[in-house]
Design a protein around this motif. Structure first.
Motif, PDB file in Angstrom:
ATOM      1  N   UNK A 209       0.831  -1.209   0.000  1.00  0.00           N
ATOM      2  CA  UNK A 209       0.000   0.000   0.000  1.00  0.00           C
ATOM      3  C   UNK A 209       0.864   1.257   0.000  1.00  0.00           C
ATOM      4  N   UNK A 210       1.956   1.234   0.754  1.00  0.00           N
ATOM      5  CA  UNK A 210       2.850   2.384   0.792  1.00  0.00           C
ATOM      6  C   UNK A 210       3.504   2.625  -0.565  1.00  0.00           C
ATOM      7  N   UNK A 211       3.997   1.559  -1.181  1.00  0.00           N
ATOM      8  CA  UNK A 211       4.668   1.696  -2.476  1.00  0.00           C
ATOM      9  C   UNK A 211       3.683   2.206  -3.532  1.00  0.00           C
ATOM     10  N   UNK A 212       2.459   1.692  -3.524  1.00  0.00           N
ATOM     11  CA  UNK A 212       1.457   2.159  -4.487  1.00  0.00           C
ATOM     12  C   UNK A 212       1.159   3.645  -4.300  1.00  0.00           C
ATOM     13  N   UNK A 213       1.046   4.079  -3.046  1.00  0.00           N
ATOM     14  CA  UNK A 213       0.770   5.494  -2.776  1.00  0.00           C
ATOM     15  C   UNK A 213       1.956   6.371  -3.175  1.00  0.00           C
ATOM     16  N   UNK A 214       3.169   5.890  -2.915  1.00  0.00           N
ATOM     17  CA  UNK A 214       4.364   6.647  -3.302  1.00  0.00           C
ATOM     18  C   UNK A 214       4.438   6.786  -4.813  1.00  0.00           C
ATOM     19  N   UNK A 215       4.172   5.701  -5.528  1.00  0.00           N
ATOM     20  CA  UNK A 215       4.238   5.738  -6.991  1.00  0.00           C
ATOM     21  C   UNK A 215       3.184   6.675  -7.572  1.00  0.00           C
ATOM     22  N   UNK A 216       2.033   6.781  -6.904  1.00  0.00           N
ATOM     23  CA  UNK A 216       0.985   7.684  -7.391  1.00  0.00           C
ATOM     24  C   UNK A 216       1.368   9.146  -7.212  1.00  0.00           C
TER      25      UNK A 216
END
Length: 247
Positions: A209-216
């Motif tokens: 979830x953190x990586x997805x939010x960072x990539x967004x």
């Protein structure tokens, strides 16, 4: 939004920092990993190198403020640039204020807030020079409400991190420099060991979830989105008797 191939992560020797390093390595990104425990970083780097583009490591105590820009620039030079810096190093120490354990609370605030500021200074000097970059500040959902007892100093430190990110996001809006504040909820790590709650996410789910939010590259994200996005918003308005029972 350009692809962020060269990523620096602090606090990368364990927990969420290690998890993010593993996730980005699987994507073939080049990594600069910092932490106080160099021996653990070197073991991690050896595991990641077959997948990652390049992995460099450096010992760093983020409360040694003079060393932060020196280490960041050295790692930038080894990678041939930096596209993203993830300010992740942090502490969860704490005790009820006034109970003779001031050192734990002071160390937490110095690491989590002043250390984060030192990292932001170093990262943004580099990003301003190259006129591009993505600064990610790892805060906490506890930034949304001052928590009692042993969590008071911790939540105050994370509120400062979120406020810092908000100010920077406003300053750099519309520029090639992006700012993101990530507020994790309860995720299985050493820092949350002993916390008993049905809201605890597994390490893998939390890191994903953190990586997805960072990539967004959004300005702000509470993760995992469910249940923490609505809970983080609600925390700001909880009646005092409810907030007292939160820890």
């Amino acid at each position: 939004m350009s692809n962020r191939e060269k990523i620096l992560i602090t606090g990368a020797s364990s927990g969420l920092g290690e998890g993010m390093a593993r996730a980005f390595a699987k994507q073939g990104r080049s990594l600069a990993l910092c932490a106080r425990r160099l021996d653990r970083l070197e073991v991690l780097a050896a595991q990641l190198r077959p997948q990652a583009g390049q992995v460099e490591v450096a010992a760093l105590d983020v409360t040694d403020f003079d060393s932060v820009p020196v280490v960041f620039r050295a790692l930038r030079d080894k990678l041939g640039g930096l596209d993203r810096v993830i300010v992740n190093a942090g502490l969860g120490k704490g005790a009820p204020i006034g109970t003779g354990k001031a050192h734990a609370n002071l160390e937490t605030v110095q690491t989590n807030l002043t250390g984060a500021l030192a990292q932001a200074e170093a990262a943004l000097e580099i990003f301003r020079e190259q006129n591009s970059g993505h600064l990610v500040l790892i805060s906490s959902v506890s930034a949304n409400r001052g928590l009692p007892k042993a969590q008071a100093a911790y939540s105050a430190s994370k509120a400062g991190v979120t406020a810092l990110g908000q100010g920077l996001a406003a300053e750099f809006a519309g520029t090639p420099i992006a700012i993101t504040v990530i507020e994790p909820g309860y995720i299985e790590t050493d820092i949350n060991r002993g916390v008993k709650t049905r809201l605890m996410a597994t390490t893998d789910a939390g890191v994903a979830a953190m990586v997805a939010a960072i990539e967004a590259e959004k300005a702000h994200a509470a993760v995992p989105r469910w249940p923490w996005e609505p809970l983080a918003a609600a925390m700001r308005y909880l009646p005092e008797p409810v907030s007292r029972r939160m820890v």
